[in-house]
Write a protein that holds these residues in place. Structure first.
Motif, PDB file in Angstrom:
ATOM      1  N   GLY A  55       0.795  -1.218   0.000  1.00  0.00           N
ATOM      2  CA  GLY A  55       0.000   0.000   0.000  1.00  0.00           C
ATOM      3  C   GLY A  55       0.828   1.268   0.000  1.00  0.00           C
ATOM      4  O   GLY A  55       0.273   2.367   0.011  1.00  0.00           O
ATOM      5  N   GLN A  56       2.170   1.141  -0.001  1.00  0.00           N
ATOM      6  CA  GLN A  56       3.012   2.340  -0.087  1.00  0.00           C
ATOM      7  C   GLN A  56       2.775   3.073  -1.400  1.00  0.00           C
ATOM      8  O   GLN A  56       2.948   4.285  -1.472  1.00  0.00           O
ATOM      9  N   MET A  57       2.414   2.317  -2.423  1.00  0.00           N
ATOM     10  CA  MET A  57       2.061   2.887  -3.725  1.00  0.00           C
ATOM     11  C   MET A  57       0.696   2.317  -4.100  1.00  0.00           C
ATOM     12  O   MET A  57       0.548   1.107  -4.244  1.00  0.00           O
ATOM     13  N   ARG A  58      -0.263   3.228  -4.227  1.00  0.00           N
ATOM     14  CA  ARG A  58      -1.607   2.794  -4.580  1.00  0.00           C
ATOM     15  C   ARG A  58      -2.091   3.652  -5.733  1.00  0.00           C
ATOM     16  O   ARG A  58      -2.089   4.887  -5.647  1.00  0.00           O
ATOM     17  N   TYR A  59      -2.468   2.984  -6.800  1.00  0.00           N
ATOM     18  CA  TYR A  59      -2.946   3.665  -8.003  1.00  0.00           C
ATOM     19  C   TYR A  59      -4.469   3.615  -7.986  1.00  0.00           C
ATOM     20  O   TYR A  59      -5.064   2.546  -7.980  1.00  0.00           O
ATOM     21  N   HIS A  60      -5.106   4.797  -7.965  1.00  0.00           N
ATOM     22  CA  HIS A  60      -6.557   4.877  -7.871  1.00  0.00           C
ATOM     23  C   HIS A  60      -7.211   4.947  -9.249  1.00  0.00           C
ATOM     24  O   HIS A  60      -8.277   4.372  -9.459  1.00  0.00           O
ATOM     25  N   ARG A  61      -6.556   5.650 -10.166  1.00  0.00           N
ATOM     26  CA  ARG A  61      -7.111   5.809 -11.516  1.00  0.00           C
ATOM     27  C   ARG A  61      -5.996   6.262 -12.445  1.00  0.00           C
ATOM     28  O   ARG A  61      -5.159   7.069 -12.065  1.00  0.00           O
ATOM     29  N   MET A  62      -6.015   5.734 -13.660  1.00  0.00           N
ATOM     30  CA  MET A  62      -5.070   6.173 -14.686  1.00  0.00           C
ATOM     31  C   MET A  62      -5.858   6.439 -15.959  1.00  0.00           C
ATOM     32  O   MET A  62      -6.519   5.541 -16.471  1.00  0.00           O
ATOM     33  N   GLU A  63      -5.797   7.671 -16.424  1.00  0.00           N
ATOM     34  CA  GLU A  63      -6.490   8.066 -17.650  1.00  0.00           C
ATOM     35  C   GLU A  63      -5.451   8.381 -18.721  1.00  0.00           C
ATOM     36  O   GLU A  63      -4.602   9.250 -18.527  1.00  0.00           O
ATOM     37  N   THR A  64      -5.535   7.682 -19.839  1.00  0.00           N
ATOM     38  CA  THR A  64      -4.624   7.952 -20.957  1.00  0.00           C
ATOM     39  C   THR A  64      -5.123   9.174 -21.710  1.00  0.00           C
ATOM     40  O   THR A  64      -6.277   9.231 -22.123  1.00  0.00           O
ATOM     41  N   VAL A  65      -4.246  10.146 -21.878  1.00  0.00           N
ATOM     42  CA  VAL A  65      -4.565  11.375 -22.593  1.00  0.00           C
ATOM     43  C   VAL A  65      -4.059  11.285 -24.034  1.00  0.00           C
ATOM     44  O   VAL A  65      -4.732  11.729 -24.966  1.00  0.00           O
ATOM     45  N   GLU A  66      -2.884  10.693 -24.210  1.00  0.00           N
ATOM     46  CA  GLU A  66      -2.256  10.605 -25.531  1.00  0.00           C
ATOM     47  C   GLU A  66      -1.273   9.443 -25.527  1.00  0.00           C
ATOM     48  O   GLU A  66      -0.619   9.196 -24.516  1.00  0.00           O
ATOM     49  N   ALA A  67      -1.194   8.747 -26.644  1.00  0.00           N
ATOM     50  CA  ALA A  67      -0.240   7.633 -26.747  1.00  0.00           C
ATOM     51  C   ALA A  67       0.373   7.613 -28.141  1.00  0.00           C
ATOM     52  O   ALA A  67      -0.322   7.819 -29.136  1.00  0.00           O
ATOM     53  N   THR A  68       1.680   7.385 -28.183  1.00  0.00           N
ATOM     54  CA  THR A  68       2.378   7.195 -29.454  1.00  0.00           C
ATOM     55  C   THR A  68       3.256   5.962 -29.311  1.00  0.00           C
ATOM     56  O   THR A  68       3.828   5.721 -28.248  1.00  0.00           O
ATOM     57  N   SER A  69       3.339   5.199 -30.372  1.00  0.00           N
ATOM     58  CA  SER A  69       4.115   3.967 -30.271  1.00  0.00           C
ATOM     59  C   SER A  69       5.107   3.844 -31.414  1.00  0.00           C
ATOM     60  O   SER A  69       4.956   4.448 -32.470  1.00  0.00           O
ATOM     61  N   ASN A  70       6.119   3.056 -31.147  1.00  0.00           N
ATOM     62  CA  ASN A  70       7.094   2.652 -32.136  1.00  0.00           C
ATOM     63  C   ASN A  70       7.221   1.140 -31.979  1.00  0.00           C
ATOM     64  O   ASN A  70       8.085   0.661 -31.255  1.00  0.00           O
TER      65      ASN A  70
END
Length: 120
Positions: A55-70
């Motif tokens: 619980g030292q690191m807890r991720y509540h929500r992650m929203e992707t705004v932009e993605a680029t890939s190679n």
């Protein structure tokens, strides 16, 4: 762990982070995976998974705004800008993070090899 495209693999990783699913993350990440935090601190796979489990690191929500890939070459890469709501070592905030992830294939399985976080 998977032969899915890197964007889908990264999204699965983010979902596992929010769910706190250590077993799923363990399978998605290369054995020598490292996460470089926006502070520059380089964290090993084992240390990061332990921090999530405790619980030292807890991720509540992650929203992707932009993605680029190679997706080509010897080290396919993905750069994603996110709004990440997380509690990290007791401090909760929504960080505007750029996550640069590289991937590797071994024995036909693709895993996340490294992730580097910075702000945007």
């Amino acid at each position: 762990m998977s032969t899915q495209p890197i964007g889908s693999l990264f999204e699965t990783m983010c979902q596992a982070m929010v769910a706190g699913d250590i077993e799923e993350l363990d399978g998605l990440l290369a054995e020598d995976f490292t996460l470089t935090h926006m502070t520059g601190y380089v964290q090993s796979k084992a240390e990061w998974l332990d921090a999530i489990a405790s619980g030292q690191m807890r991720y509540h929500r992650m929203e992707t705004v932009e993605a680029t890939s190679n997706p080509e070459g010897t080290a396919p890469a993905l750069t994603v800008r996110t709004l990440t709501d997380a509690t990290i070592w007791g401090s909760r905030a929504t960080w505007r993070l750029t996550l640069h992830a590289t991937f590797e294939a071994r024995d036909g399985e693709v895993t996340v090899a490294r992730a580097i976080a910075s702000t945007w």
